[in-house]
Every structure is written in C-alpha cells, then in structure tokens.
Design a protein around this motif. Structure first.
Motif, PDB file in Angstrom:
ATOM      1  N   ALA A  67       0.864  -1.183   0.000  1.00 30.92           N
ATOM      2  CA  ALA A  67       0.000   0.000   0.000  1.00 30.92           C
ATOM      3  C   ALA A  67       0.902   1.234   0.000  1.00 30.92           C
ATOM      4  O   ALA A  67       1.616   1.489   0.959  1.00 30.92           O
ATOM      5  CB  ALA A  67      -0.910  -0.017   1.218  1.00 30.92           C
ATOM      6  N   ILE A  68       0.881   1.989  -1.090  1.00 29.58           N
ATOM      7  CA  ILE A  68       1.796   3.125  -1.242  1.00 29.58           C
ATOM      8  C   ILE A  68       1.338   4.292  -0.387  1.00 29.58           C
ATOM      9  O   ILE A  68       0.190   4.715  -0.435  1.00 29.58           O
ATOM     10  CB  ILE A  68       1.898   3.539  -2.719  1.00 29.58           C
ATOM     11  CG1 ILE A  68       2.475   2.387  -3.530  1.00 29.58           C
ATOM     12  CG2 ILE A  68       2.760   4.784  -2.871  1.00 29.58           C
ATOM     13  CD1 ILE A  68       2.462   2.604  -5.017  1.00 29.58           C
ATOM     14  N   ASN A  69       2.263   4.804   0.418  1.00 30.50           N
ATOM     15  CA  ASN A  69       2.029   5.972   1.249  1.00 30.50           C
ATOM     16  C   ASN A  69       2.087   7.201   0.350  1.00 30.50           C
ATOM     17  O   ASN A  69       3.091   7.444  -0.306  1.00 30.50           O
ATOM     18  CB  ASN A  69       3.113   6.026   2.334  1.00 30.50           C
ATOM     19  CG  ASN A  69       2.961   7.217   3.248  1.00 30.50           C
ATOM     20  OD1 ASN A  69       2.548   8.283   2.839  1.00 30.50           O
ATOM     21  ND2 ASN A  69       3.327   7.013   4.503  1.00 30.50           N
ATOM     22  N   GLY A  70       1.019   8.001   0.318  1.00 27.81           N
ATOM     23  CA  GLY A  70       0.956   9.177  -0.546  1.00 27.81           C
ATOM     24  C   GLY A  70       2.047  10.191  -0.263  1.00 27.81           C
ATOM     25  O   GLY A  70       2.507  10.898  -1.146  1.00 27.81           O
ATOM     26  N   TYR A 126       6.268   5.768  -2.158  1.00 24.61           N
ATOM     27  CA  TYR A 126       6.719   4.391  -2.337  1.00 24.61           C
ATOM     28  C   TYR A 126       6.417   3.589  -1.076  1.00 24.61           C
ATOM     29  O   TYR A 126       6.159   4.143  -0.020  1.00 24.61           O
ATOM     30  CB  TYR A 126       8.213   4.319  -2.664  1.00 24.61           C
ATOM     31  CG  TYR A 126       9.128   4.653  -1.507  1.00 24.61           C
ATOM     32  CD1 TYR A 126       9.659   3.645  -0.710  1.00 24.61           C
ATOM     33  CD2 TYR A 126       9.461   5.964  -1.205  1.00 24.61           C
ATOM     34  CE1 TYR A 126      10.494   3.940   0.354  1.00 24.61           C
ATOM     35  CE2 TYR A 126      10.297   6.269  -0.145  1.00 24.61           C
ATOM     36  CZ  TYR A 126      10.808   5.256   0.632  1.00 24.61           C
ATOM     37  OH  TYR A 126      11.627   5.549   1.677  1.00 24.61           O
ATOM     38  N   GLN A 127       6.452   2.270  -1.229  1.00 22.84           N
ATOM     39  CA  GLN A 127       6.256   1.370  -0.092  1.00 22.84           C
ATOM     40  C   GLN A 127       7.226   0.212  -0.225  1.00 22.84           C
ATOM     41  O   GLN A 127       7.339  -0.389  -1.286  1.00 22.84           O
ATOM     42  CB  GLN A 127       4.825   0.836  -0.053  1.00 22.84           C
ATOM     43  CG  GLN A 127       4.551  -0.176   1.042  1.00 22.84           C
ATOM     44  CD  GLN A 127       4.736   0.410   2.432  1.00 22.84           C
ATOM     45  OE1 GLN A 127       4.337   1.533   2.690  1.00 22.84           O
ATOM     46  NE2 GLN A 127       5.365  -0.337   3.313  1.00 22.84           N
ATOM     47  N   THR A 128       7.931  -0.088   0.845  1.00 27.83           N
ATOM     48  CA  THR A 128       8.856  -1.222   0.825  1.00 27.83           C
ATOM     49  C   THR A 128       8.244  -2.418   1.550  1.00 27.83           C
ATOM     50  O   THR A 128       7.563  -2.268   2.550  1.00 27.83           O
ATOM     51  CB  THR A 128      10.203  -0.875   1.486  1.00 27.83           C
ATOM     52  OG1 THR A 128       9.968  -0.493   2.840  1.00 27.83           O
ATOM     53  CG2 THR A 128      10.909   0.242   0.757  1.00 27.83           C
ATOM     54  N   THR A 129       8.491  -3.600   0.997  1.00 28.52           N
ATOM     55  CA  THR A 129       8.090  -4.856   1.613  1.00 28.52           C
ATOM     56  C   THR A 129       9.342  -5.709   1.715  1.00 28.52           C
ATOM     57  O   THR A 129       9.980  -6.005   0.695  1.00 28.52           O
ATOM     58  CB  THR A 129       7.021  -5.573   0.764  1.00 28.52           C
ATOM     59  OG1 THR A 129       5.937  -4.676   0.536  1.00 28.52           O
ATOM     60  CG2 THR A 129       6.522  -6.822   1.462  1.00 28.52           C
ATOM     61  N   ILE A 187       9.853  -2.867  -3.726  1.00 29.64           N
ATOM     62  CA  ILE A 187       9.501  -1.456  -3.575  1.00 29.64           C
ATOM     63  C   ILE A 187       8.451  -1.129  -4.623  1.00 29.64           C
ATOM     64  O   ILE A 187       8.678  -1.312  -5.821  1.00 29.64           O
ATOM     65  CB  ILE A 187      10.719  -0.526  -3.739  1.00 29.64           C
ATOM     66  CG1 ILE A 187      11.839  -0.944  -2.795  1.00 29.64           C
ATOM     67  CG2 ILE A 187      10.311   0.926  -3.486  1.00 29.64           C
ATOM     68  CD1 ILE A 187      13.109  -0.130  -2.946  1.00 29.64           C
ATOM     69  N   ASP A 188       7.296  -0.665  -4.173  1.00 29.09           N
ATOM     70  CA  ASP A 188       6.227  -0.220  -5.063  1.00 29.09           C
ATOM     71  C   ASP A 188       6.231   1.298  -5.066  1.00 29.09           C
ATOM     72  O   ASP A 188       6.157   1.933  -4.006  1.00 29.09           O
ATOM     73  CB  ASP A 188       4.876  -0.759  -4.568  1.00 29.09           C
ATOM     74  CG  ASP A 188       4.796  -2.270  -4.658  1.00 29.09           C
ATOM     75  OD1 ASP A 188       4.661  -2.763  -5.792  1.00 29.09           O
ATOM     76  OD2 ASP A 188       4.896  -2.942  -3.624  1.00 29.09           O
ATOM     77  N   GLY A 238       5.939   9.139 -10.181  1.00 25.59           N
ATOM     78  CA  GLY A 238       6.725  10.252  -9.644  1.00 25.59           C
ATOM     79  C   GLY A 238       7.346   9.969  -8.290  1.00 25.59           C
ATOM     80  O   GLY A 238       7.993  10.832  -7.705  1.00 25.59           O
ATOM     81  N   GLY A 239       7.153   8.760  -7.753  1.00 28.65           N
ATOM     82  CA  GLY A 239       7.714   8.412  -6.448  1.00 28.65           C
ATOM     83  C   GLY A 239       9.234   8.398  -6.485  1.00 28.65           C
ATOM     84  O   GLY A 239       9.846   8.180  -7.531  1.00 28.65           O
ATOM     85  N   LEU A 240       9.834   8.641  -5.348  1.00 25.98           N
ATOM     86  CA  LEU A 240      11.287   8.733  -5.266  1.00 25.98           C
ATOM     87  C   LEU A 240      11.791   7.945  -4.069  1.00 25.98           C
ATOM     88  O   LEU A 240      11.281   8.089  -2.958  1.00 25.98           O
ATOM     89  CB  LEU A 240      11.698  10.207  -5.123  1.00 25.98           C
ATOM     90  CG  LEU A 240      13.173  10.497  -4.923  1.00 25.98           C
ATOM     91  CD1 LEU A 240      13.951  10.172  -6.183  1.00 25.98           C
ATOM     92  CD2 LEU A 240      13.365  11.959  -4.542  1.00 25.98           C
ATOM     93  N   ASN A 241      12.771   7.119  -4.297  1.00 28.67           N
ATOM     94  CA  ASN A 241      13.447   6.399  -3.215  1.00 28.67           C
ATOM     95  C   ASN A 241      14.597   7.290  -2.759  1.00 28.67           C
ATOM     96  O   ASN A 241      15.476   7.611  -3.557  1.00 28.67           O
ATOM     97  CB  ASN A 241      13.965   5.056  -3.736  1.00 28.67           C
ATOM     98  CG  ASN A 241      14.464   4.151  -2.640  1.00 28.67           C
ATOM     99  OD1 ASN A 241      14.308   4.421  -1.465  1.00 28.67           O
ATOM    100  ND2 ASN A 241      15.073   3.062  -3.039  1.00 28.67           N
TER     101      ASN A 241
END
Length: 142
Positions: free
Chosen positions: A65-68, A72-75, A95-96, A100-103
């Motif tokens: 579930a991606i945090n707005g 991104y969301q890591t599992t 990583i989902d 535009g998400g950024l690690n």
C-alpha cells in the motif's frame, strides 16, 4: 628398530590428532533462525529443526500500500520473514512506487543491490564511494 617405532608412533599420533581436530562437517547446509532467541551474534542462533515454511514467503508477491507522502512502499523478505535465510547474507526488498515516487538516497554497506522492474519504468543509479562518478539509466519492465 627403535627409530622405526618412534616414526610409527609419531605418524600414528599425527593422524589421530588431525582427525580429532578436524571439523566433522565442513559445510553447514542451513541455519534456520531461532527468532525467539534473545542472543544475536552474526545472525540468530540455529534452531534444531527446520520446516518447509522456513524457506518460503509470499510477502513479495503482493503489492504494498503506497504511502501518498513518500510515494513508495517497501516490503521486506528478510530473515524475520524467511528464517532459512539466516547467516546467508541474503535479503530481498520489493519497492512499489507511485507515479513520480522517489526512493531517497541511501547506502548498502558491504552489500549489492539488484533491481528488477515488474511493471512500468524507473530511473536507477549509484554514486561511487568517493562521490566522483554517477552511473544512472532508465530501466523498463523486465
């Protein structure tokens, strides 16, 4: 005759010493983590018995579930989720990313990172330890 007996004694002693000093099992097949142990030295202590579920996990099969806020969301699939990985120095992370998400920049001390894109495209890269070189490229599905 005495020299032959001394030589025989020394050889017998050397062979006996080398067999008792040798490691009886040169290869450790597995060391399934005892996650209930409070002692942690170079991983978890080994459990006495392993079961099939110690070597499998479906945690990476499901999108996170991606945090707005972060994009991104890591599992993780590490020793806590797959106890059979204990002492192997292996871990996996899914990583989902939202569009535009950024690690954020991060490091992996004495570790290697591999990236596989399941869907979409991603720009990946790394900076050398002294900061003098950037290696970056876009990668796509597969």
């Amino acid at each position: 005759m005495a020299a032959a007996l001394v030589t025989l004694f020394v050889l017998t002693f050397a062979v006996a010493l080398s067999t008792t000093a040798a490691d009886p099992d040169l290869l450790q097949d597995l060391c399934v983590a005892d996650l209930n142990s409070t002692m942690k030295v170079n991983g978890y202590p080994c459990r006495k018995r392993a079961i099939v579920d110690d070597f499998f996990s479906d945690s990476l099969a499901k999108p996170g579930a991606i945090n707005g806020c972060r994009g991104y969301q890591t599992t993780l699939a590490c020793v806590q989720k797959i106890p059979g990985l204990n002492t192997l120095g292996v871990s996996l992370t899914r990583i989902d990313f939202a569009p535009g998400g950024l690690n954020p920049p991060h490091t992996h001390s004495r570790a290697t990172e591999m990236v596989h894109v399941l869907n979409g495209a991603l720009t990946v890269g790394f900076i050398t330890a002294n900061g003098s070189n950037l290696f970056s490229r876009p990668i796509e599905t597969g």
